[in-house]
Design a protein around this motif. Structure first.
Motif, PDB file in Angstrom:
ATOM      1  N   ARG A  42       0.750  -1.204  -0.087  1.00  0.00           N
ATOM      2  CA  ARG A  42      -0.027  -0.061  -0.207  1.00  0.00           C
ATOM      3  C   ARG A  42       0.927   1.297   0.059  1.00  0.00           C
ATOM      4  O   ARG A  42       1.722   1.618   0.925  1.00  0.00           O
ATOM      5  N   LEU A  43       0.656   2.096  -1.046  1.00  0.00           N
ATOM      6  CA  LEU A  43       1.493   3.107  -1.412  1.00  0.00           C
ATOM      7  C   LEU A  43       0.701   4.686  -0.982  1.00  0.00           C
ATOM      8  O   LEU A  43       1.389   5.608  -0.701  1.00  0.00           O
ATOM      9  N   LEU A  44      -0.763   4.462  -1.040  1.00  0.00           N
ATOM     10  CA  LEU A  44      -1.459   5.518  -0.664  1.00  0.00           C
ATOM     11  C   LEU A  44      -2.831   4.942  -0.065  1.00  0.00           C
ATOM     12  O   LEU A  44      -3.274   4.000  -0.517  1.00  0.00           O
ATOM     13  N   PRO A  45      -3.118   5.571   1.060  1.00  0.00           N
ATOM     14  CA  PRO A  45      -2.739   6.789   1.515  1.00  0.00           C
ATOM     15  C   PRO A  45      -1.824   6.301   2.614  1.00  0.00           C
ATOM     16  O   PRO A  45      -1.965   5.458   3.310  1.00  0.00           O
ATOM     17  N   LEU A  46      -0.842   7.271   2.852  1.00  0.00           N
ATOM     18  CA  LEU A  46       0.055   7.198   4.071  1.00  0.00           C
ATOM     19  C   LEU A  46       0.173   8.399   4.881  1.00  0.00           C
ATOM     20  O   LEU A  46      -0.360   9.551   4.342  1.00  0.00           O
ATOM     21  N   ARG A  47       0.716   8.362   6.060  1.00  0.00           N
ATOM     22  CA  ARG A  47       0.994   9.484   6.921  1.00  0.00           C
ATOM     23  C   ARG A  47       1.540  10.711   6.281  1.00  0.00           C
ATOM     24  O   ARG A  47       1.129  12.081   6.472  1.00  0.00           O
ATOM     25  N   GLN A  48       2.696  10.639   5.299  1.00  0.00           N
ATOM     26  CA  GLN A  48       3.451  11.342   4.586  1.00  0.00           C
ATOM     27  C   GLN A  48       2.557  11.963   3.716  1.00  0.00           C
ATOM     28  O   GLN A  48       2.909  13.248   3.201  1.00  0.00           O
ATOM     29  N   ARG A  49       1.796  11.362   2.785  1.00  0.00           N
ATOM     30  CA  ARG A  49       0.918  11.933   1.719  1.00  0.00           C
ATOM     31  C   ARG A  49      -0.287  11.062   1.610  1.00  0.00           C
ATOM     32  O   ARG A  49      -0.359   9.866   1.565  1.00  0.00           O
ATOM     33  N   ARG A  50      -1.440  11.599   1.310  1.00  0.00           N
ATOM     34  CA  ARG A  50      -2.598  10.985   1.261  1.00  0.00           C
ATOM     35  C   ARG A  50      -3.134  10.641  -0.054  1.00  0.00           C
ATOM     36  O   ARG A  50      -3.713   9.973  -0.249  1.00  0.00           O
ATOM     37  N   MET A  51      -2.737  11.795  -0.994  1.00  0.00           N
ATOM     38  CA  MET A  51      -3.204  11.870  -2.208  1.00  0.00           C
ATOM     39  C   MET A  51      -2.190  12.243  -3.192  1.00  0.00           C
ATOM     40  O   MET A  51      -1.309  12.974  -3.054  1.00  0.00           O
ATOM     41  N   PHE A  57      -5.705   6.224  -3.288  1.00  0.00           N
ATOM     42  CA  PHE A  57      -5.491   4.745  -2.724  1.00  0.00           C
ATOM     43  C   PHE A  57      -4.716   4.007  -3.991  1.00  0.00           C
ATOM     44  O   PHE A  57      -5.090   3.997  -5.261  1.00  0.00           O
ATOM     45  N   VAL A  58      -3.542   3.436  -3.376  1.00  0.00           N
ATOM     46  CA  VAL A  58      -2.771   2.714  -4.435  1.00  0.00           C
ATOM     47  C   VAL A  58      -2.103   1.693  -3.821  1.00  0.00           C
ATOM     48  O   VAL A  58      -1.469   1.860  -2.877  1.00  0.00           O
TER      49      VAL A  58
END
Length: 326
Positions: A42-51, A57-58
């Motif tokens: 899972r590469l999105l969403p993350l704390r550092q970057r959501r979109m 969502f990736v």
């Protein structure tokens, strides 16, 4: 999968940049189980970057040997307020939904499902599936003007492809290099796959009004001076007219982009809304058998929704901030 294709040393004839490159952030992602048999990166969403634009969502899955395994087996589940995008480079997955769709997706094809106010679907590898599985599953947040609309499903078996020397460029979503995907989206958006046999030095032209994310699916590449490994995402801020790519062996790269998405979102489970009440209503409707319909010809029982948290869900902007926070 490393796929050799045709060959030269540039894309669309872009010229070399001479100034410093704008800000970039490498997002490492994390592993998440998907159903009983599949783990995704899972590469999105993350704390550092959501979109990235409206991409919210990736998931990158594989490459994985599934010759003695069931492959992807995701039971019926609901969605609201988003589009799902599925892109395969290995394997086969059958999409079924509550509109009556029953569609296999194979490498080089794109599935696009628009939830609107509500839809349910399942994703399953068939019993006689190929031995490998590798692909992407992504979500696109629908803007307020589209999120209450009717659901729909699109399957695109013939996407625009351009061969630029060593690079094979497929336009999944949006417009790139004079080619336009038939996939229907609701905000300015881009999704492009670039496959090169390596080694090569490329310059990818970018829309300076977009933010971008560069995902390496296979091989090795250095993008905008940052070394990427498979399953990592490099975020590039708006203001960039191109991105340098250096490849020392065969590589498969996906470029995502879009205008920064300015609506605050609540994302919880399989729902994208604007308020806690949006999400609570969607959960209640799913559990009560309302709104979403039934998935056709699926042997798996529907997934039950998890319990809502005991605190209110808060809408956040694309940076993960709630209103009034820095």
């Amino acid at each position: 999968m490393d796929d050799p294709v045709g060959g030269s040393d540039g894309v669309f004839g872009a010229t070399l940049a001479t100034g410093p490159e704008p800000e970039s952030v490498l997002l490492p992602g994390h592993d998440v189980p998907l159903g009983r048999y599949t783990t995704v990166r899972r590469l999105l969403p993350l704390r550092q970057r959501r979109m990235v634009g409206a991409w919210c969502f990736v998931d990158h899955f594989g490459p994985e040997d599934v010759r003695d395994r069931p492959g992807m087996q995701v039971p019926p589940h609901p969605h609201t307020g988003l589009q799902t995008v599925t892109w395969l480079v290995e394997g086969e997955i059958v999409h079924r939904d509550s509109l009556g769709s029953d569609q296999a997706i194979r490498p080089g094809q794109l599935n696009l499902m628009t939830s609107g106010h509500g839809i349910a679907h399942s994703e399953q590898s068939p019993a006689d599936h190929p031995p490998g599985m590798h692909g992407l599953q992504l979500w696109v947040a629908l803007p307020e003007s589209a999120r209450h609309g009717e659901p729909r499903f699109e399957h695109h078996a013939d996407l625009p492809v351009r061969h630029d020397g060593d690079a094979t460029v497929t336009v999944l979503v949006g417009e790139y290099g004079g080619l336009r995907s038939p996939a229907r989206v609701h905000t300015p958006l881009l999704g492009v796959e670039v496959v090169v046999p390596g080694p090569a030095a490329l310059r990818l032209p970018l829309d300076a009004g977009f933010e971008h994310g560069v995902l390496l699916m296979a091989g090795a590449a250095t993008v905008a001076g940052t070394a990427l490994e498979p399953g990592s995402l490099l975020h590039l801020s708006p203001g960039r007219a191109e991105a340098s790519v250096e490849v020392d062996r065969a590589a498969r790269i996906v470029l995502l982009g879009g205008e920064p998405f300015d609506e605050d979102l609540v994302m919880w489970w399989n729902f994208v809304g604007r308020t806690h009440e949006d999400i609570a209503r969607a959960r209640d409707d799913w559990m009560a058998g309302r709104r979403f319909g039934a998935v056709v010809d699926c042997s798996h029982p529907p997934l039950p929704a998890p319990e809502l948290p005991t605190v209110r869900l808060k809408a956040r902007d694309r940076h993960g901030r709630t209103r009034g926070t820095a």
